[in-house]
Design a protein around this motif. Structure first.
Motif, PDB file in Angstrom:
ATOM      1  N   PRO A   1      10.915   4.956   0.803  1.00 38.32           N
ATOM      2  CA  PRO A   1      12.241   4.248   1.578  1.00 38.32           C
ATOM      3  C   PRO A   1      11.211   2.852   2.370  1.00 38.32           C
ATOM      4  CG  PRO A   1      11.841   6.750   1.785  1.00 38.32           C
ATOM      5  CD  PRO A   1      10.968   6.416   1.381  1.00 38.32           C
ATOM      6  N   ILE A   2      12.140   1.526   2.168  1.00 44.74           N
ATOM      7  CA  ILE A   2      10.590   0.093   2.541  1.00 44.74           C
ATOM      8  C   ILE A   2      12.542  -0.306   3.903  1.00 44.74           C
ATOM      9  CG2 ILE A   2       9.970  -0.058   0.900  1.00 44.74           C
ATOM     10  CD1 ILE A   2      11.539  -2.201   0.042  1.00 44.74           C
ATOM     11  N   PRO A   3      11.984  -1.216   4.215  1.00 40.65           N
ATOM     12  CA  PRO A   3      12.291  -1.469   5.189  1.00 40.65           C
ATOM     13  C   PRO A   3      14.243  -2.911   4.783  1.00 40.65           C
ATOM     14  CG  PRO A   3      10.899  -2.158   6.282  1.00 40.65           C
ATOM     15  CD  PRO A   3      10.683  -1.372   5.077  1.00 40.65           C
ATOM     16  N   ALA A   4      15.091  -3.008   4.880  1.00 34.28           N
ATOM     17  CA  ALA A   4      16.027  -3.525   4.299  1.00 34.28           C
ATOM     18  C   ALA A   4      16.432  -5.343   5.348  1.00 34.28           C
ATOM     19  CB  ALA A   4      17.295  -3.360   4.438  1.00 34.28           C
TER      20      ALA A   4
ATOM     21  N   PRO B   1       0.673  -1.112   0.299  1.00 34.74           N
ATOM     22  CA  PRO B   1      -0.038  -0.060  -0.358  1.00 34.74           C
ATOM     23  C   PRO B   1       0.870   1.499   0.090  1.00 34.74           C
ATOM     24  CG  PRO B   1      -0.531  -1.218   1.949  1.00 34.74           C
ATOM     25  CD  PRO B   1       0.759  -1.652   1.118  1.00 34.74           C
ATOM     26  N   ARG B   2       2.423   0.844   0.614  1.00 36.09           N
ATOM     27  CA  ARG B   2       2.847   2.688   0.850  1.00 36.09           C
ATOM     28  C   ARG B   2       3.197   2.754  -0.662  1.00 36.09           C
ATOM     29  NH1 ARG B   2       7.590   1.446   2.935  1.00 36.09           N
ATOM     30  NH2 ARG B   2       7.888   4.478   3.963  1.00 36.09           N
ATOM     31  N   LEU B   3       3.725   1.684  -1.349  1.00 34.97           N
ATOM     32  CA  LEU B   3       4.035   1.875  -3.307  1.00 34.97           C
ATOM     33  C   LEU B   3       2.872   2.293  -3.707  1.00 34.97           C
ATOM     34  CD1 LEU B   3       6.496   0.546  -1.893  1.00 34.97           C
ATOM     35  CD2 LEU B   3       6.785  -0.556  -3.851  1.00 34.97           C
ATOM     36  N   LEU B   4       1.740   1.696  -3.661  1.00 32.65           N
ATOM     37  CA  LEU B   4       0.689   2.288  -3.968  1.00 32.65           C
ATOM     38  C   LEU B   4       0.123   3.787  -4.289  1.00 32.65           C
ATOM     39  CD1 LEU B   4      -1.738  -1.519  -4.186  1.00 32.65           C
ATOM     40  CD2 LEU B   4       0.184  -0.364  -6.187  1.00 32.65           C
ATOM     41  N   GLU B   5       0.593   3.791  -2.701  1.00 35.40           N
ATOM     42  CA  GLU B   5      -0.072   5.936  -2.328  1.00 35.40           C
ATOM     43  C   GLU B   5       0.626   6.465  -3.238  1.00 35.40           C
ATOM     44  OE1 GLU B   5      -0.291   8.961   1.620  1.00 35.40           O
ATOM     45  OE2 GLU B   5       0.881   6.558   1.907  1.00 35.40           O
ATOM     46  N   MET B   6       2.094   6.137  -3.250  1.00 36.04           N
ATOM     47  CA  MET B   6       2.881   6.801  -4.159  1.00 36.04           C
ATOM     48  C   MET B   6       2.674   6.503  -6.147  1.00 36.04           C
ATOM     49  SD  MET B   6       5.483   9.364  -5.527  1.00 36.04           S
ATOM     50  CE  MET B   6       6.285   8.972  -3.244  1.00 36.04           C
ATOM     51  N   HIS B   7       1.971   5.542  -6.568  1.00 39.71           N
ATOM     52  CA  HIS B   7       1.667   5.327  -7.886  1.00 39.71           C
ATOM     53  C   HIS B   7      -0.063   5.932  -7.755  1.00 39.71           C
ATOM     54  CE1 HIS B   7       0.479   3.077 -11.241  1.00 39.71           C
ATOM     55  NE2 HIS B   7      -0.836   2.708 -10.545  1.00 39.71           N
ATOM     56  N   HIS B   8      -0.613   6.566  -6.891  1.00 41.47           N
ATOM     57  CA  HIS B   8      -1.562   6.542  -6.911  1.00 41.47           C
ATOM     58  C   HIS B   8      -1.553   9.141  -6.948  1.00 41.47           C
ATOM     59  CE1 HIS B   8      -4.078   3.153  -6.497  1.00 41.47           C
ATOM     60  NE2 HIS B   8      -4.040   3.443  -5.283  1.00 41.47           N
ATOM     61  N   ALA B   9      -0.650   8.885  -6.351  1.00 43.63           N
ATOM     62  CA  ALA B   9      -0.545  10.052  -6.862  1.00 43.63           C
ATOM     63  C   ALA B   9       0.535  10.897  -7.867  1.00 43.63           C
ATOM     64  CB  ALA B   9       0.629  10.339  -5.868  1.00 43.63           C
ATOM     65  N   ASP B  10       0.964   9.849  -8.600  1.00 40.15           N
ATOM     66  CA  ASP B  10       1.714   9.829 -10.266  1.00 40.15           C
ATOM     67  C   ASP B  10       1.101   8.646 -10.673  1.00 40.15           C
ATOM     68  OD1 ASP B  10       2.394   9.901 -12.263  1.00 40.15           O
ATOM     69  OD2 ASP B  10       4.726  11.474 -11.230  1.00 40.15           O
ATOM     70  N   PRO B  11       0.585   8.493 -11.236  1.00 32.55           N
ATOM     71  CA  PRO B  11      -0.256   6.987 -11.953  1.00 32.55           C
ATOM     72  C   PRO B  11       1.012   6.313 -13.271  1.00 32.55           C
ATOM     73  CG  PRO B  11      -1.706   8.130 -12.019  1.00 32.55           C
ATOM     74  CD  PRO B  11      -0.636   9.003 -11.661  1.00 32.55           C
TER      75      PRO B  11
ATOM     76  N   ASP C   1      17.905   2.970  -5.089  1.00 35.04           N
ATOM     77  CA  ASP C   1      18.290   1.847  -4.806  1.00 35.04           C
ATOM     78  C   ASP C   1      17.863   0.397  -6.178  1.00 35.04           C
ATOM     79  OD1 ASP C   1      18.219  -0.556  -4.233  1.00 35.04           O
ATOM     80  OD2 ASP C   1      17.668  -1.167  -2.880  1.00 35.04           O
ATOM     81  N   SER C   2      19.169   0.839  -7.052  1.00 38.48           N
ATOM     82  CA  SER C   2      18.627   0.195  -8.727  1.00 38.48           C
ATOM     83  C   SER C   2      19.325  -1.187  -8.363  1.00 38.48           C
ATOM     84  CB  SER C   2      20.533   0.505  -8.909  1.00 38.48           C
ATOM     85  OG  SER C   2      20.907   0.222  -8.076  1.00 38.48           O
TER      86      SER C   2
ATOM     87  N   VAL D   1       7.188   2.908  -9.519  1.00 37.88           N
ATOM     88  CA  VAL D   1       7.720   3.221  -8.476  1.00 37.88           C
ATOM     89  C   VAL D   1       8.797   2.850  -7.722  1.00 37.88           C
ATOM     90  CG1 VAL D   1       6.864   3.372  -6.058  1.00 37.88           C
ATOM     91  CG2 VAL D   1       5.334   4.632  -7.927  1.00 37.88           C
ATOM     92  N   VAL D   2       9.715   2.855  -6.543  1.00 37.22           N
ATOM     93  CA  VAL D   2      10.300   1.327  -6.247  1.00 37.22           C
ATOM     94  C   VAL D   2      10.719   1.509  -5.490  1.00 37.22           C
ATOM     95  CG1 VAL D   2      13.163   0.703  -6.745  1.00 37.22           C
ATOM     96  CG2 VAL D   2      12.337   2.100  -8.923  1.00 37.22           C
ATOM     97  N   GLY D   3      11.065   0.538  -3.884  1.00 28.04           N
ATOM     98  CA  GLY D   3      11.317   0.375  -2.655  1.00 28.04           C
ATOM     99  C   GLY D   3      12.946   0.803  -2.524  1.00 28.04           C
ATOM    100  N   ALA D   4      12.687   1.565  -1.768  1.00 31.98           N
ATOM    101  CA  ALA D   4      14.489   1.955  -1.103  1.00 31.98           C
ATOM    102  C   ALA D   4      14.947   1.894  -0.002  1.00 31.98           C
ATOM    103  CB  ALA D   4      14.607   3.401  -1.260  1.00 31.98           C
TER     104      ALA D   4
END
Length: 240
Positions: free
Chosen positions: A192-195, A95-105, A145-146, A109-112
């Protein structure tokens, strides 16, 4: 909005069922691509409402992602979420990544994870940092985070990517996609996501030396083909 989760899996019998179950709690459409596993990965998914695609033998992560994405797009998915099957990505963060996706479809979007450098094995951390600089240069955008495979790909980007990317070696695919996205004017967005690196988990398929060499060779070719693309370097530095 129609979403699908694609999980490439190679010898992930110990973790794949839990990852798939947790993904199903977030998105109803989950596609698992078993990349020629020899440890019962496919059997571990029995009884789950997932679409299982089985490669005839180990084709690599790029081919597995490409096959899963193709199925999702054929079923009219507007975006594809990808995450690894070894448990290093938390499906609860979708859901956190999808929140960014909804803001800019139309953004990729990448988890870093590199903000948690102390939680990442040193060889992988520095290899990722090294790759980030060159990939950012070639993409002309900031790259955090490539090597993260936890992403949301908009269908608008996937439908424009060249088919040859599905044959990329090893982990080159996910790096090259960032460059191709940047060249097509797609914004790269970072969450940002947990490592998560489990000491008791299976050994990573990523080879810090060999895979970085392959990635660097790919990036060098792209830079040389554009006359070193110094404007991209300036853009990436401004973005940083």
């Amino acid at each position: 909005m129609s979403l699908a989760v694609v999980i490439p899996a190679y010898n992930e019998a110990a973790t794949i069922r839990g990852v798939a179950l947790r993904a199903l709690a977030q998105v109803t459409r989950v596609i698992v691509v078993d990349d020629g596993s020899l440890d019962g990965t496919a059997a571990a998914l029995e009884g789950l409402p997932v679409t299982l695609i089985r490669n005839p033998h180990n084709l690599g992560k790029a081919a597995s992602l490409w096959r899963g994405m193709a199925v999702a797009l054929a079923e009219n998915a507007s975006a594809v979420v990808t995450l690894d099957g070894d448990g290093q990505h938390r499906p609860e963060d979708i859901p956190r990544l999808l929140e960014m996706h909804h803001a800019d479809p139309h953004a990729l979007v990448v988890g870093a994870r590199l903000h948690e450098g102390g939680s990442i094995p040193a060889d992988r951390y520095f290899a990722n940092r090294f790759a980030n600089f060159w990939i950012a240069w070639a993409a002309g955008q900031r790259v955090e985070d490539s090597q993260s495979g936890f992403r949301v790909y908009p269908a608008s980007l996937l439908n424009r990517l060249p088919q040859r990317l599905g044959h990329a070696a090893g982990f080159v695919f996910e790096s090259e996609v960032l460059i191709e996205a940047g060249r097509r004017g797609t914004r790269l967005a970072w969450v940002p996501i947990p490592a998560i690196y489990q000491p008791s988990g299976r050994r990573s398929h990523f080879r810090p030396v060999a895979d970085i060499v392959l990635i660097t060779r790919m990036v060098a070719w792209k830079l040389l083909s554009r006359g070193l693309y110094l404007r991209g370097l300036l853009r990436s530095l401004r973005g940083a």
